[in-house]
Design a protein around this motif. Sequence first.
Motif, mmCIF file in Angstrom:
data_model
loop_
_atom_site.group_PDB
_atom_site.id
_atom_site.type_symbol
_atom_site.label_atom_id
_atom_site.label_comp_id
_atom_site.label_asym_id
_atom_site.label_seq_id
_atom_site.Cartn_x
_atom_site.Cartn_y
_atom_site.Cartn_z
ATOM 1 N N ALA A 6 2.097 17.013 -5.978
ATOM 2 C CA ALA A 6 1.085 16.731 -7.159
ATOM 3 C C ALA A 6 -0.363 16.251 -6.343
ATOM 4 C CB ALA A 6 1.697 15.285 -7.672
ATOM 5 N N THR A 7 -1.233 16.044 -7.227
ATOM 6 C CA THR A 7 -2.618 15.601 -6.840
ATOM 7 C C THR A 7 -2.633 14.111 -6.166
ATOM 8 O OG1 THR A 7 -3.393 16.981 -8.812
ATOM 9 C CG2 THR A 7 -5.113 15.431 -7.506
ATOM 10 N N LEU A 8 -3.356 13.977 -5.093
ATOM 11 C CA LEU A 8 -3.165 12.417 -4.488
ATOM 12 C C LEU A 8 -4.326 11.675 -5.296
ATOM 13 C CD1 LEU A 8 -3.223 14.016 -0.612
ATOM 14 C CD2 LEU A 8 -1.334 13.101 -2.146
ATOM 15 N N THR A 9 -3.519 10.315 -5.497
ATOM 16 C CA THR A 9 -4.096 9.459 -5.904
ATOM 17 C C THR A 9 -3.958 7.973 -5.224
ATOM 18 O OG1 THR A 9 -2.360 8.692 -7.397
ATOM 19 C CG2 THR A 9 -4.040 10.399 -8.368
ATOM 20 N N THR A 10 -4.336 6.930 -5.835
ATOM 21 C CA THR A 10 -4.140 5.715 -5.044
ATOM 22 C C THR A 10 -3.067 5.160 -5.774
ATOM 23 O OG1 THR A 10 -5.836 4.691 -6.490
ATOM 24 C CG2 THR A 10 -6.534 5.565 -4.819
ATOM 25 N N PHE A 11 -2.436 3.913 -4.876
ATOM 26 C CA PHE A 11 -1.390 3.083 -5.601
ATOM 27 C C PHE A 11 -1.947 2.383 -6.943
ATOM 28 C CE2 PHE A 11 -0.001 3.762 -1.126
ATOM 29 C CZ PHE A 11 1.278 4.120 -1.083
ATOM 30 N N ARG A 12 -2.980 2.146 -7.099
ATOM 31 C CA ARG A 12 -3.301 1.169 -8.157
ATOM 32 C C ARG A 12 -3.478 2.291 -9.354
ATOM 33 N NH1 ARG A 12 -6.084 -3.644 -6.315
ATOM 34 N NH2 ARG A 12 -6.571 -3.553 -4.315
ATOM 35 N N ASP A 13 -3.758 3.580 -9.321
ATOM 36 C CA ASP A 13 -3.456 4.329 -10.148
ATOM 37 C C ASP A 13 -2.015 4.480 -10.654
ATOM 38 O OD1 ASP A 13 -6.204 4.600 -10.000
ATOM 39 O OD2 ASP A 13 -5.884 6.481 -8.800
ATOM 40 N N LEU A 14 -1.037 4.335 -9.776
ATOM 41 C CA LEU A 14 0.283 4.646 -10.125
ATOM 42 C C LEU A 14 0.858 3.116 -10.842
ATOM 43 C CD1 LEU A 14 1.406 6.409 -7.195
ATOM 44 C CD2 LEU A 14 0.865 7.434 -9.359
ATOM 45 N N GLY A 15 0.119 2.181 -11.172
ATOM 46 C CA GLY A 15 0.544 1.053 -11.681
ATOM 47 C C GLY A 15 1.035 -0.044 -10.873
ATOM 48 N N VAL A 16 0.603 -0.011 -9.638
ATOM 49 C CA VAL A 16 1.166 -1.045 -8.601
ATOM 50 C C VAL A 16 0.280 -2.021 -8.902
ATOM 51 C CG1 VAL A 16 1.635 -1.582 -6.247
ATOM 52 C CG2 VAL A 16 2.151 0.818 -7.058
ATOM 53 N N THR A 17 1.044 -3.344 -8.563
ATOM 54 C CA THR A 17 0.137 -4.837 -8.747
ATOM 55 C C THR A 17 -0.914 -4.886 -7.613
ATOM 56 O OG1 THR A 17 1.856 -5.687 -7.690
ATOM 57 C CG2 THR A 17 2.155 -5.794 -9.930
ATOM 58 N N PRO A 18 -1.978 -5.441 -7.963
ATOM 59 C CA PRO A 18 -2.865 -5.965 -6.975
ATOM 60 C C PRO A 18 -2.221 -6.376 -5.544
ATOM 61 C CG PRO A 18 -3.792 -6.375 -9.054
ATOM 62 C CD PRO A 18 -2.371 -6.055 -9.356
ATOM 63 N N GLU A 19 -1.266 -7.378 -5.765
ATOM 64 C CA GLU A 19 -0.938 -8.029 -4.606
ATOM 65 C C GLU A 19 -0.286 -6.888 -3.516
ATOM 66 O OE1 GLU A 19 -0.932 -10.821 -7.966
ATOM 67 O OE2 GLU A 19 -0.119 -8.823 -7.606
ATOM 68 N N ILE A 20 0.472 -5.882 -3.981
ATOM 69 C CA ILE A 20 1.482 -5.232 -3.213
ATOM 70 C C ILE A 20 0.156 -4.201 -2.744
ATOM 71 C CG2 ILE A 20 2.873 -3.287 -3.390
ATOM 72 C CD1 ILE A 20 4.344 -4.940 -5.211
ATOM 73 N N ALA A 21 -0.711 -3.549 -3.708
ATOM 74 C CA ALA A 21 -1.772 -2.571 -3.271
ATOM 75 C C ALA A 21 -2.686 -3.240 -1.908
ATOM 76 C CB ALA A 21 -2.610 -2.191 -4.466
ATOM 77 N N ASP A 22 -2.896 -4.436 -2.389
ATOM 78 C CA ASP A 22 -3.906 -5.096 -1.077
ATOM 79 C C ASP A 22 -3.320 -5.198 -0.043
ATOM 80 O OD1 ASP A 22 -5.874 -5.243 -3.100
ATOM 81 O OD2 ASP A 22 -5.526 -7.659 -3.637
ATOM 82 N N ALA A 23 -1.953 -5.433 -0.084
ATOM 83 C CA ALA A 23 -1.019 -5.733 1.237
ATOM 84 C C ALA A 23 -0.872 -4.399 1.908
ATOM 85 C CB ALA A 23 0.333 -6.103 0.916
ATOM 86 N N LEU A 24 -0.794 -3.058 1.258
ATOM 87 C CA LEU A 24 -0.542 -1.983 1.824
ATOM 88 C C LEU A 24 -2.181 -1.484 2.153
ATOM 89 C CD1 LEU A 24 1.580 -0.215 -0.917
ATOM 90 C CD2 LEU A 24 2.349 -1.121 1.276
ATOM 91 N N GLU A 25 -3.053 -1.894 1.489
ATOM 92 C CA GLU A 25 -4.224 -1.357 2.131
ATOM 93 C C GLU A 25 -4.706 -2.091 3.299
ATOM 94 O OE1 GLU A 25 -7.040 -2.055 -0.952
ATOM 95 O OE2 GLU A 25 -6.382 -0.417 -2.043
ATOM 96 N N THR A 26 -4.139 -3.294 3.620
ATOM 97 C CA THR A 26 -4.236 -4.095 4.775
ATOM 98 C C THR A 26 -3.682 -3.392 5.852
ATOM 99 O OG1 THR A 26 -4.467 -6.236 3.513
ATOM 100 C CG2 THR A 26 -4.104 -6.352 5.930
ATOM 101 N N GLU A 27 -2.617 -2.794 5.658
ATOM 102 C CA GLU A 27 -1.881 -1.936 6.807
ATOM 103 C C GLU A 27 -2.639 -0.430 6.907
ATOM 104 O OE1 GLU A 27 0.267 -3.183 8.847
ATOM 105 O OE2 GLU A 27 0.120 -5.178 7.781
ATOM 106 N N GLY A 28 -3.529 -0.244 6.280
ATOM 107 C CA GLY A 28 -4.320 1.038 6.365
ATOM 108 C C GLY A 28 -3.427 2.367 5.517
#
Length: 643
Positions: A6-28
């Motif tokens: 599929a077309t690549l998006t971000t975790f926030r677009d998939l309905g992931v909560t900001p706490e989890i999305a921020d933790a993943l972005e911190t790890e790159g």
Amino acid sequence: MRLRQATLTTFRDLGVTPEIADALETEGIVTPFPIQEMALPLALSGQDLIGQARTGTGKTYAFGIAMLQSIGKPRKNRKKPRGLVVVPTRELAVQVSEDLVTAAGKLGSRVLTVYGGRAYEPQIEALKAGVDVIVGTPGRLLDLVKQKHLDLSQITTLVLDEADRMLDLGFLPDIERIFKLIPEQRQTMLFSATMPGEIVSLSRKYLNRPTHVRAEMESGEGEATPQVRQIVWRAHRMDKIEIVARLLQAQGRGLTMVFCETKRACDMVSEQLDTRGFAVAAVHGDLGQGQREQALRAFRNGKIDVLVATDVAARGIDIDDVTHVVNYDCPTDDKTYVHRIGRTGRAGRTGIAVTFVEWEELTRWKMINQMLGLEFAEPEETYSTSPHVYTELDIPKGTKGVLPHAARSRAGLSAERIEDLGETGRPRNRGGRRRDEREERPARTPRQRRRTRGGREMAETTPADLPEVEPVNVQTQETAEPLTAEPKRTRTRRGAAVTAIEQAVADAAEAPVTAEAPVTGGRSYRAPEETPVEEAPARRTRSRRAAVTEPAPEPVVEREPEFEPASESVFEPAFEPEPEPSFLATPPPPVHREPERIIPPNPFTVIFQSPDLATDDDDIAPSAATERKQQRRQPRGGNRRRS
């Protein structure tokens, strides 16, 4: 349900909560992989799911993010776990728990890893304090449930990671027991790189209308990793270690994993590579958990650059810097091959996978080649001196099978500290010690033999201190060396006891005795003469009147006579009394003494006569002929017909 990339998006677009999305972005980690993009919307909605994607595409975050988000933040009054992840191997349990801890960094979810090889006490204390997610192997999970330390009655999400591997290891009965311990109203997800028919049957039995999500590559339907350049060679068993030693000196080589089929082969390969100068460690089931984790930490930290492992490490080892994978032994099936080469080329990187196929393994490899649709049906015959080995792997010309001392820059396995995990079960050691762990043994001193006599060494004993006559054991006479120039007297079976002969000679001083005289009706006496050291035992024949000994013929050996005759008819002892032995002297061996023989004063005298026990009142016993005559004379009863 089969979906393409599929077309690549971000975790926030998939309905992931900001706490989890921020933790993943911190790890790159910002952009999800295809399997994450396709599986997360379904998993977040609470549906049962079957996810299939090649290894190294982030399946752990596909189910981990959905589980953590459904459980939410931890609560003080909530002790029992809500999420359960079941994995087949210990290494995979550690890998999954690390990814879940990374994703739940800002949520504060309590993740506990339970598996065998560790002490029970820390895991029990963590369960009493309260956990939200448990990641473990089936055996340790059931042990904690049996001990009533773990309660699975409030599990809301169950995940089976690498479900096909659990079937291969025989965990299906344990999995069924776990399904019976958790509530029926739950969300169940199965994830694996391969999906055999047994997994489909399991999903129909325990999953509620699951959705099958399969992420495929645009280039084709093959399950092999496209970023990995695959090389298949037909090699000889005795030459494979030489090819590996040259491969490890290729240009641009990073971390390398070598897969073997058996534990013994792992120890053999790692020991040979260690002697050639490479920083190597082995990982297999016969090692303790502390040793296995020590090797993996050293491999991740770069203290060693070669890891030799069985298929136990083919799942769950997610290390980005692995550039080469070597199948030292041909895989058993296509699924094993896919998971082995999936250790390299992860997260969009490239890698090289080299597979050795022996002559007797060609049939097995052709089946793997056909199942995966590869182009190596006839592997090229290869040796360590073949020119294409150097060109295809970018190995400098003239490279030998030993790493030069200038290139040995790794710290080695001994630089990584082994952790005391309170391991359970029997202690297990590595097959061979490292080159820097081997202790230099001191040179063995030559053994010095000391010969003693009477508690003193032979060097201190002089011939004057020795007795003139000494009893010698016949069995040890052949091997014993003479201490003095004089010959030693020996005793044989036929020689009479010394004490008995002395007494008999004293009694027969006046009677003439010949060297040998025949005796009628009694025993014969033979004067001591030159007898051999070894002789055959005498044959004994028995007669009614007396026992006569018939000596067997024997060879004659010249030796000193035991007694020197003073005259023609009288023997006198010719030895002196022995000195008293010291209390430190070794006791002499037991001597078998023969019964004393009666020496008659006159050889013609009868020394034994059978006693006459008959009396005058005794009747003479009738002979057999007399008894038969008496039986004929006895009249027979009844009318007898005359012939």
